[in-house]
Write a protein that holds these residues in place. Structure first.
Motif, mmCIF file in Angstrom:
data_model
loop_
_atom_site.group_PDB
_atom_site.id
_atom_site.type_symbol
_atom_site.label_atom_id
_atom_site.label_comp_id
_atom_site.label_asym_id
_atom_site.label_seq_id
_atom_site.Cartn_x
_atom_site.Cartn_y
_atom_site.Cartn_z
ATOM 1 N N ILE A 1 4.694 4.117 9.164
ATOM 2 C CA ILE A 1 5.802 3.898 9.903
ATOM 3 C C ILE A 1 5.362 2.912 10.831
ATOM 4 O O ILE A 1 5.057 3.031 12.052
ATOM 5 N N MET A 2 6.619 1.557 11.027
ATOM 6 C CA MET A 2 6.757 1.172 11.732
ATOM 7 C C MET A 2 8.456 0.447 11.870
ATOM 8 O O MET A 2 8.693 0.790 10.718
ATOM 9 N N PHE B 1 0.545 -0.140 6.970
ATOM 10 C CA PHE B 1 1.952 0.745 7.111
ATOM 11 C C PHE B 1 2.762 0.995 5.419
ATOM 12 O O PHE B 1 2.639 0.014 4.830
ATOM 13 N N HIS B 2 3.033 1.674 5.305
ATOM 14 C CA HIS B 2 3.211 2.028 4.493
ATOM 15 C C HIS B 2 4.993 1.593 4.373
ATOM 16 O O HIS B 2 5.903 1.948 2.634
ATOM 17 N N GLN C 1 4.950 -7.699 1.851
ATOM 18 C CA GLN C 1 4.060 -6.420 1.905
ATOM 19 C C GLN C 1 4.311 -5.580 2.343
ATOM 20 O O GLN C 1 4.284 -4.565 1.543
ATOM 21 N N ILE C 2 5.393 -4.774 3.590
ATOM 22 C CA ILE C 2 5.301 -3.416 3.729
ATOM 23 C C ILE C 2 7.266 -3.597 3.310
ATOM 24 O O ILE C 2 7.763 -3.625 3.347
ATOM 25 N N PRO C 3 6.746 -2.193 2.677
ATOM 26 C CA PRO C 3 8.716 -1.831 1.672
ATOM 27 C C PRO C 3 8.987 -1.679 3.508
ATOM 28 O O PRO C 3 9.048 -0.873 4.124
ATOM 29 N N VAL D 1 0.932 -1.876 -0.409
ATOM 30 C CA VAL D 1 0.626 -0.515 0.138
ATOM 31 C C VAL D 1 0.742 1.331 -0.020
ATOM 32 O O VAL D 1 2.022 1.232 0.805
ATOM 33 N N VAL D 2 0.616 2.079 -0.577
ATOM 34 C CA VAL D 2 0.909 3.695 -0.877
ATOM 35 C C VAL D 2 0.472 4.474 -0.542
ATOM 36 O O VAL D 2 -1.119 4.292 -0.487
#
Length: 686
Positions: A109-110, A144-145, A213-215, A99-100
């Motif tokens: 953010i994580m 989270f992006h 899934q999360i960059p 997701v963006v």
């Protein structure tokens, strides 16, 4: 984000295959708005060819470089690698989703660190890396992006216990161990070991699911190489084995954690071309390392990197710090604090100059659009001192114990297996608060504060390493009588670790809490303390003393979410009113309206502004999901703390606080000029 009006998201996907495979391609398509309701107009389909980064007779690394348009709503994208069979992934599907953010929003953010287990830890007792289950659950509720790795994304320490360095570690004489050669055969075995350890860990669930899934954005620390790397004595750090594994670890750090090509060759003692480092890193290529091997010839091709001017003293490559935009109003900078590290230095002075020049230029070009700088450091910088423990461990009273250890093995667990020094000392020397790093630490803090004042940017610092969670803060002394929302010296240090490794004993956390005194930075105008963040024990399980509200010894990770502002029809953002009159803050002493005290009476442990009021489980930010809060335009920060380490689901309790963006600073004369003599002092130490 790109220079093209900040309307594109840039990222990459890494694929590792068997050698000789046909060049793979990746299919990328938009799935529309994340909420499934908002209409999104964007390009629907892309095909991206893989770029070969590295190949040898055992494996091939491919990078797919992605460029995604940002549109008016948060959007979900799917990437698929057709005709590809994933052997070790629980998710056998060839497709993954990410997701963006919307083009007007900042990224969610994580933050995590210490994603692995130290040697000798009972991994079954700690149920493995189960907090990633909680990360995935939180991501499914509100995506989270980006996830930021603050160091120790992988633990490579067991190379000395069950890997090719086992024989070297078993040598009892530190002198013989120091002179042990690192030839091509040992390098090759270490190379295979590091690759296999990365492959196994990055395929392990539930970390693999989150990673797909999360960059990710990563900066490495010592365990990404080996425990304590960079902080042992200089003469020992320059030994062939440490120089050798530094190069091999850097190779796979580049490939797995940055999706970029490694150096052509790394150090060995039997290849003259690799024995000395040139300006660009390892001086020359070793034909044996290049046999049947391909290396993409642009090792530093990522525009987000800030590449150091000269190689590190032990990792003979140039440092790679990072700068990038995390959506509309948040900038990110990660300082590579390991490549150049010695016992007396974290980074070269000219590396700091390069970083601050980049920040200055980026902020100037942004013309006020950037409101927050997230700064990533490997270890906390606003943290209680343990100088008295340093003094004991370096005092003459340790010498007789060390002699008994060498002759009879007395107190074996007290000394490390490398240079025979006190095992805990390398951890203490890693800290910015260690006596060797005090001048460097002070100068970094002052330069950040000056930058905040010049561009009216709120600096928030991330730090891990210490295996517990806390919130440290720098702020102006009471004598300055500054509202914290207008204080460019106010910087929160979010301390979050470990997401996987075991926490320290309760006694250590309680000791640190007792050391939570107000410290005065030697600029004469800055104080620092930890915030009383933990109002109750997670899930009612006692992790520390009931009086300890500032350090939490339990596994954890952090969530950072921008708080919504009012938005006008023309798309501009206006902050909502804050508590108090004309933007000033009323700080409550009891939590009851109207019970406030003057700024000069604040003790630093209790709230400095309205975003810190009610910090803990009842704060709006605590669930890790909310974009509502008391400080519109600020950041919601949640630390999600593990309740029970025997729970395979990894359920957590959340603790929250908020930080406001910095209101315009008019009095920039608050800050003294940066003194070159301090940098000269650091150069002399190095």
């Amino acid at each position: 984000m790109s220079e093209e009006g900040n309307h594109f998201w840039h990222g990459s996907v890494l694929l590792v295959t068997k050698p000789g495979s046909k060049r793979p391609s990746l299919e990328l398509k938009s799935l529309g708005a994340w909420d499934g309701r908002t209409r999104v107009s964007s390009s629907q389909w892309q095909v991206v060819d893989g770029l070969m980064l590295y190949s040898d007779p055992d494996k091939t690394f491919w990078r797919f470089t992605l460029r995604v348009p940002l549109v008016e709503a948060e959007a979900k994208w799917q990437y698929t690698i057709p005709n590809m069979k994933f052997l070790t992934d629980v998710n056998k599907s060839p497709s993954r989703e990410f997701v963006v953010p919307a083009s007007t929003d900042s990224m969610r953010i994580m933050f995590h660190s210490c994603n692995g287990f130290s040697v000798g830890t009972d991994e079954a007792f700690w149920s493995g890396p189960v907090l990633w289950n909680d990360v995935v659950r939180t991501h499914q509720q509100r995506p989270f992006h980006v996830m930021i790795g603050g160091g120790d994304q992988i633990y490579n320490d067991s190379i000395r216990v069950s890997g090719p360095l086992q024989e070297w570690t078993a040598i009892t004489s530190p002198g013989k161990r120091k002179d042990y050669p690192f030839g091509e055969d040992l390098r090759n075995r270490c190379d295979k070991w590091y690759y296999e350890n990365y492959r196994k860990w990055y395929s392990a669930e539930p970390f693999a699911t989150a990673n797909g899934q999360i960059p990710q954005i990563n900066i490495w620390d010592d365990h990404d190489i080996i425990d304590g790397f960079g902080s042992y004595t200089d003469h020992f750090m320059r030994c062939p084995v440490f120089r050798g594994i530094g190069g091999v670890a850097f190779k796979y750090y580049c490939l797995f954690q940055h999706h970029t090509a490694p150096p052509v060759s790394t150090f060995t003692t039997d290849a003259p071309t690799t024995m000395e480092a040139g300006v660009g890193g390892t001086a020359g290529a070793d034909p044996r390392q290049l046999k049947d091997t391909y290396v993409y010839n642009r090792t530093a091709d990522d525009p987000s990197w800030i590449v150091g001017k000269r190689p590190g003293p032990y990792v003979e490559e140039r440092s790679r710090s990072l700068y990038m935009r995390l959506g509309r109003r948040i900038a990110f900078c990660g300082i590579d604090a390991r490549t150049e590290r010695t016992r007396k230095q974290v980074n070269y002075p000219d590396t700091y100059d390069m970083i601050f020049n980049r920040l200055h230029n980026e902020f100037k070009a942004a013309r006020g659009e950037i409101k927050h700088l997230i700064l990533l450091l490997g270890v906390p910088i606003a943290y209680p001192r343990l100088a008295w423990l340093e003094n004991i461990l370096t005092s003459p009273i340790i010498a007789p114990i060390r002699l008994l250890n060498r002759r009879f093995g007395f107190a074996g667990g007290f000394f490390n297996s490398f240079d025979g020094g006190v095992d805990l000392l390398d951890d203490l020397d890693d800290h910015y608060t260690a006596r060797h790093h005090k001048a460097e630490r002070r100068e970094l803090v002052v330069r950040l504060q000056r930058l905040a004042a010049e561009f009216s940017i709120r600096v928030t610092i991330l730090g891990g390493d210490v295996h517990l969670s806390a919130i440290g803060r720098f702020y102006s002394t009471p004598a300055d009588n500054m509202d914290a929302l207008e204080d460019p010296r106010y910087m929160a240090n979010i301390i979050s670790s470990a997401i996987t490794n075991k926490p320290p004993p309760k006694a250590v956390a309680n000791l640190l809490a007792r050391r939570n005194k107000i410290h005065h930075l030697r600029d004469g105008n800055t104080d620092e303390t930890l915030l009383n963040m933990f109002d109750k024990q997670p899930g009612g399980q006692m992790k520390g003393a009931d009086w300890n509200h500032c350090t939490m010894p339990s596994r954890n990770y952090a969530c950072i979410t921008e708080i919504l502002e009012e938005q006008t029809n023309n798309g501009t953002h206006h902050p909502q009113p804050t508590n108090g009159v004309n933007g000033s803050v009323t700080v409550n002493t009891t939590g009851k309206p109207g019970k406030s005290r003057p700024r000069s009476d604040i003790d630093g442990r209790t709230p400095l502004h309205v975003g810190e009021e009610g910090a803990g489980t009842e704060h709006p930010a605590a669930n890790g999901l909310s974009n509502q809060g008391p400080l519109p335009g600020g950041l919601n920060v949640a630390i999600r703390v593990e309740i029970d380490n025997h729970d395979p689901e990894g359920k957590t309790e959340g603790y929250g606080m908020s930080s406001k963006f910095l209101l315009a600073v008019t009095n920039k004369s608050l800050f003294p000029a940066v003194k070159k003599c301090v940098w000269q002092f650091i150069r002399n130490l190095g």
